[in-house]
Design an enzyme around this catalytic site. Sequence first.
Site, PDB file in Angstrom:
ATOM      1  CE  LYS A  62     -13.261   4.379  -9.960  1.00 26.91           C
ATOM      2  NZ  LYS A  62     -13.081   4.795 -10.513  1.00 26.91           N
TER       3      LYS A  62
ATOM      4  CG  HIS B 143      -1.675   1.008   1.305  1.00 27.45           C
ATOM      5  ND1 HIS B 143      -2.158   2.748   1.800  1.00 27.45           N
ATOM      6  CD2 HIS B 143      -3.067   1.066   1.030  1.00 27.45           C
ATOM      7  CE1 HIS B 143      -2.661   3.093   0.655  1.00 27.45           C
ATOM      8  NE2 HIS B 143      -3.751   2.693   0.866  1.00 27.45           N
TER       9      HIS B 143
END
Length: 994
Positions: A646, A204
């Site tokens: 999303k 990440h």
Amino acid sequence: MKSSGSARATRRNAVSSSSAPAHAEPPARRAAKPARKLDGAAARPLAPTNAASAKPQGRTREDKDRPLFEDIRYLGRLLGDVVREQEGDAVFDVVETIRQTAVKFRREDDKAAAQTLEKMLRKLTPEQTVSVVRAFSYFSHLANIAEDRHHNRRRRIHALAGSAAQAGTVAYALDKLKQAGDASSKTIKQFFEGALIVPVLTAHPTEVQRKSILDAQHDIARLLAERDQPLTARELAHNEALLRARVTTLWQTRMLRDARLTVADEIENALSYYRATFLDELPALYADIEEALAEHGLRARVPAFFQMGSWIGGDRDGNPNVTAATLDEAISRQAAVIFEHYLEQVHKLGAELSVSNLLVGASDALKALAAASPDQSPHRVDEPYRRALIGVYTRLAASARVRLGEGTVPVRSAGRGAAPVRATPYADAEEFAADLRVLTDSLALHHGESLATPRLAPLMRAAEVFGFHLASIDLRQSSDIHEAVVAELLARGGVEADYAALPEADKLRVLLAALADPRPLRSPYLDYSDLAKSELGVLERAHAIRAQFGARAVRNYIISHTETVSDLVEVLLLQKETGLFEGTLGTPHANARNGLMVIPLFETIADLRNASDIMRAFFALPGVGELLAHQGHEQEVMLGYSDSNKDGGFLTSNWELYRAELALVDLFDERGIKLRLFHGRGGTVGRGGGPTYQAILSQPPGTVNGQIRLTEQGEVIASKFANPEIGRRNLETVVAATLEATLAPHSNAPKQLPAFEAAMQTLSDAAMASYRALVYETPGFTDYFFSSTPITEIAELNIGSRPASRKLQDPKNRKIEDLRAIPWGFSWGQCRLLLTGWYGFGSAVAAYLDGAPDAAERGKRVALLKKMNKTWPFFANLLSNMDMVLAKTDLAVASRYAQLVADKKLRKHVFERIVAEWHRTADALAEITGAHARLAANPLLARSIKNRFPYLDPLNHLQVELIKRHRAGDTNARLRRGIHLTINGIAAGLRNTG
């Protein structure tokens, strides 16, 4: 952060009154004998020592949490002392004033406090800003350490008191199944024999902590734990001195790396968690499981069903920096770590197993192993175990050398005899484990079973679980890249001039013909594009790695953006071109098999809806049945939580995932194929995050079935696995939930399920319409998002090894559609709106209830929603996660980010819509659950937020100020560093909201 350095400082609390109850005085911990009290430093007994006092009556939650408040105050005071000592009174006073003003702004939405805060932050120099950011960031980290310690403390107190097993443990799962009549020995045995559980670590961009920082935090956690034991005054003073030194080390250590992160950095970061937690705690978890099974009458050694996976070094989707070379580096570094562990453990065993055959016998197999050892020492002639272990050590050292090269792994002297390099290497980890089994069996036969328990048994389990590869590396790439490479191979081979332009049916015809032809498409006499060479090079390296480290080292290939059947078949063809596919597809007796399982990743709402149809068509292709047979009639499917969120919002994403899973289960059952779902969950609720235990238990009936893979996203790895005890608990939670979900699937299938599902569909449709109306249909929303969140700074800073999207650098052409799901969700978390975890739910419930023709029908609909929450784990988990996200949102702080939007009309329009939906959602949640306070059903998390957020808010205010300066053209390097620090600090403060 209270410093003990002055009278002024003494009046300040290390934690604001919003963070701890007024009665939680600074710690005065008892020493072992009534000696003088040190300043906040006396030790505290862990738990009552007798059974009568082990279950105190009438203790409140605040009583139980008092040690936590004491630890937070204590660590805050130490940090305050260090800040004052290192930076001076001026910086310390600024930190305190900012904290107090931010708390006032948070509690009272005080506009005057907001103006004061803004003026104060504007006056800070770049140097002061960085110091202030570091102070609040480190407090978040220290508060996390204190919380983790308290979790471990409470669990130990429960155990000492003989309390019933807690939810999330294997013991609890077995008790629950036994009570329900679902836990016969045969059933449990079959579960473990067929189970496969694999957490998959991913990188990440914002949460790659330096090893130096992790090491210091690990030491602080260990020293804090020591203070729960009875200590003398001298021991206590020594403990505090060490703690102060480690906090000082933190302060004097760079939080961030100087250079941009590389894939190699991400690899090393992941490996640090193996050293800290997985190498020891995973074998320990197996021992705990077997102990729990024994208590339920099942004495059996469970297979190595729980293994580790990784995307780091193999995930190429959107990251051209991941290549064959990084894949090679990932497996080499992983192997080095596991070989070092094995060698160290074997060496220590050699010191411990001093068993003499003059006193006790040994098995023939053990004697043969000792005889084969190169050890020639006359002092060990009667010590067969030591001699055998020297032989094992030399073979291990040779195994590392032939795979990794000379000197890669430190090797000790193995005593007198042949050098380690002359020994015969192990062919594979199974051969190594077999030698360890010889030692174990011999000890068991000769009254030495207890000698195997401390080290030999965990080592043998590690060999079975980690092999010589440590973790299986998944390969991942986008389907459009595969199509481009296949098109090039077909065109250069004279088979098809424009493959990409073909309709789907013709694509499949061409692909199947190529797979049925034993001849390769690639020619050594032709040159290919860099893209084709890179992609094929990765697969060729994977082929070599499997030969070198075993088939488990690389066994899965994930296809991002799977939209058609040809997306799957293209990867089979690429495997054929790189030696990973044997035989010919669809021809009789061709014995076709693929080395890497092709795993579709369904991500968008449309793809989720098409998932079962795509898999049905894939299974129907000629020869695919034979491939499945070689895979044990198993097939994995990955589901993407981030992109679907999303695309359609929180509620619709969850619902479409649920529907896709059920459709896949029906198809796989019909075809007699075992389905393994791979859940691409993120850290945020919007990306599928939230408590893992509840997430697995809320899966649709029949979808777990003993096997599950799930991503452990980089932004939450530290919070879940940096502390070994917490890490083992998190690993056990996955096992317990999988056990329960598999053997009691009916718990997620209430009687009114059809009515519940119909209501969910109605809610989902309305929620998606509301979400898309804001995100995709509101004029100017893209500009609002890019202005009111740190997304631009995240992209410009190039945090992580994946390069920023060039499209996002052009304000005229950027679109939400082009944004990757991770920075999308991450940015909403940074500005404290966390919109991806709740938006649309309030409007959906309002539309559902308002659609009732009369009051009576409305009442029925409310009652149905309440029943759904009480009896349907899927819906209850969804609401619980939403409750958590709403608790972490802060509209006052978010309003400061909204001020970054230059267009006042746009700012007002969008922010007011978001605020209105937040209130609608909070009201809807209250009507369904009956709880008007956030986290009423989760007091532990409510406490955590209360403790931490007064120190998190200043980081948000500082981030807004730094972003203002950055966007105004300030190019100061310290300013950019300050922004990066706030990003990390806020992520640490939110914990599972990265």
